[in-house]
Enzyme design. Structure first.
Site, PDB file in Angstrom:
ATOM      1  N   SER A 106      32.253  18.952  45.594  1.00 45.94           N
ATOM      2  CA  SER A 106      31.090  18.787  46.475  1.00 45.94           C
ATOM      3  C   SER A 106      31.352  17.722  47.539  1.00 45.94           C
ATOM      4  O   SER A 106      32.263  17.873  48.345  1.00 45.94           O
ATOM      5  CB  SER A 106      29.858  18.480  45.605  1.00 45.94           C
ATOM      6  OG  SER A 106      28.671  18.513  46.339  1.00 45.94           O
ATOM      7  N   ASP A 156      26.232  29.601  46.899  1.00 44.79           N
ATOM      8  CA  ASP A 156      26.067  28.155  46.737  1.00 44.79           C
ATOM      9  C   ASP A 156      25.076  27.642  47.783  1.00 44.79           C
ATOM     10  O   ASP A 156      25.378  27.640  48.972  1.00 44.79           O
ATOM     11  CB  ASP A 156      27.418  27.464  46.907  1.00 44.79           C
ATOM     12  CG  ASP A 156      27.364  25.981  46.576  1.00 44.79           C
ATOM     13  OD1 ASP A 156      26.265  25.406  46.582  1.00 44.79           O
ATOM     14  OD2 ASP A 156      28.433  25.403  46.326  1.00 44.79           O
ATOM     15  N   HIS A 187      26.603  26.211  42.952  1.00 45.47           N
ATOM     16  CA  HIS A 187      27.260  24.921  43.145  1.00 45.47           C
ATOM     17  C   HIS A 187      27.807  24.433  41.811  1.00 45.47           C
ATOM     18  O   HIS A 187      27.200  23.607  41.135  1.00 45.47           O
ATOM     19  CB  HIS A 187      26.232  23.938  43.709  1.00 45.47           C
ATOM     20  CG  HIS A 187      26.842  22.780  44.444  1.00 45.47           C
ATOM     21  ND1 HIS A 187      27.542  22.934  45.616  1.00 45.47           N
ATOM     22  CD2 HIS A 187      26.848  21.447  44.167  1.00 45.47           C
ATOM     23  CE1 HIS A 187      27.939  21.747  46.039  1.00 45.47           C
ATOM     24  NE2 HIS A 187      27.536  20.824  45.166  1.00 45.47           N
TER      25      HIS A 187
END
Length: 203
Positions: A106, A156, A187
């Site tokens: 991320s 995502d 995610h």
């Protein structure tokens, strides 16, 4: 640039294995991301710094103005700081000449991508989980000889598909060798994505 004093964890590993620079996501910690490193390459030397930016108490690598809207000037500045930290860590821990691979999730993947685009002399191999394009106008850096592995979900909400695909194009247009792994989820890091990253790392 003077190397920033980033809090970090260092774990000594086998000389024959790549050194992993591990970069956590928003709200993560070095300990969190060390667990990922042990999944990727358990015998590796690992360096896991802590993101220097606080967003309501959650550690990050750079500021954002809103969800998915990055402070581009801060991205560039923090990428420079991380590059300086990596150079200092190489000297401090005697890692000169060893293969170094950054692996991030991320926000950590986004700063790894930014450093690769801006300072490919420092980061030449990256594993990006749930990453998106960190720079709207990346420099025309020559990335021939650089290797990128990207694992993202096609649904995502935090790393939109169009931005992730744009990042892949950006790397390829500049000559990097890119391996993609796409899963149908959101995610997250999937077991198959991890296995694909392990195979890429050992290639």
């Amino acid at each position: 640039m003077t190397a920033p004093e980033l809090d970090h964890r260092y774990v000594e590993g086998a000389q024959a294995e790549p050194v992993l620079l591990l970069l956590h996501g928003t709200g993560g910690t070095p300990d969190d991301i060390l667990a990922l490193g042990k999944e990727l390459s358990p015998s590796s030397t690992m360096i896991a710094p802590a993101g220097p930016v606080s967003e309501n108490g959650a550690a990050r690598w750079f500021r954002r103005l809103a969800e998915g809207v990055f402070d581009v000037e801060d991205v560039v500045a923090r990428a420079g700081e991380l590059a300086a930290f990596v150079e200092a860590a190489r000297d401090r821990y005697g890692l000169a000449g060893r293969r170094l691979v950054a692996a991030g999730f991320s926000n950590g993947a986004n700063i790894a991508a930014a450093v690769t685009l801006l300072r490919p002399d420092v980061l030449g191999e990256v594993v990006l989980f749930s990453s998106m394009s960190p720079l709207p106008e990346p420099p025309e850096t020559d990335l021939h000889g650089r290797r990128v592995f990207l694992a993202n979900g096609r649904h995502d909400p935090m790393a939109p598909l169009d931005s992730s695909e744009r990042l892949v194009r950006t790397f390829r247009e500049r000559g990097a060798e890119v391996t993609e792994y796409w899963h149908p989820g959101g995610h997250q890091i999937t077991a198959d994505g991890l296995e694909s990253a392990r195979q890429w790392l050992s290639a």
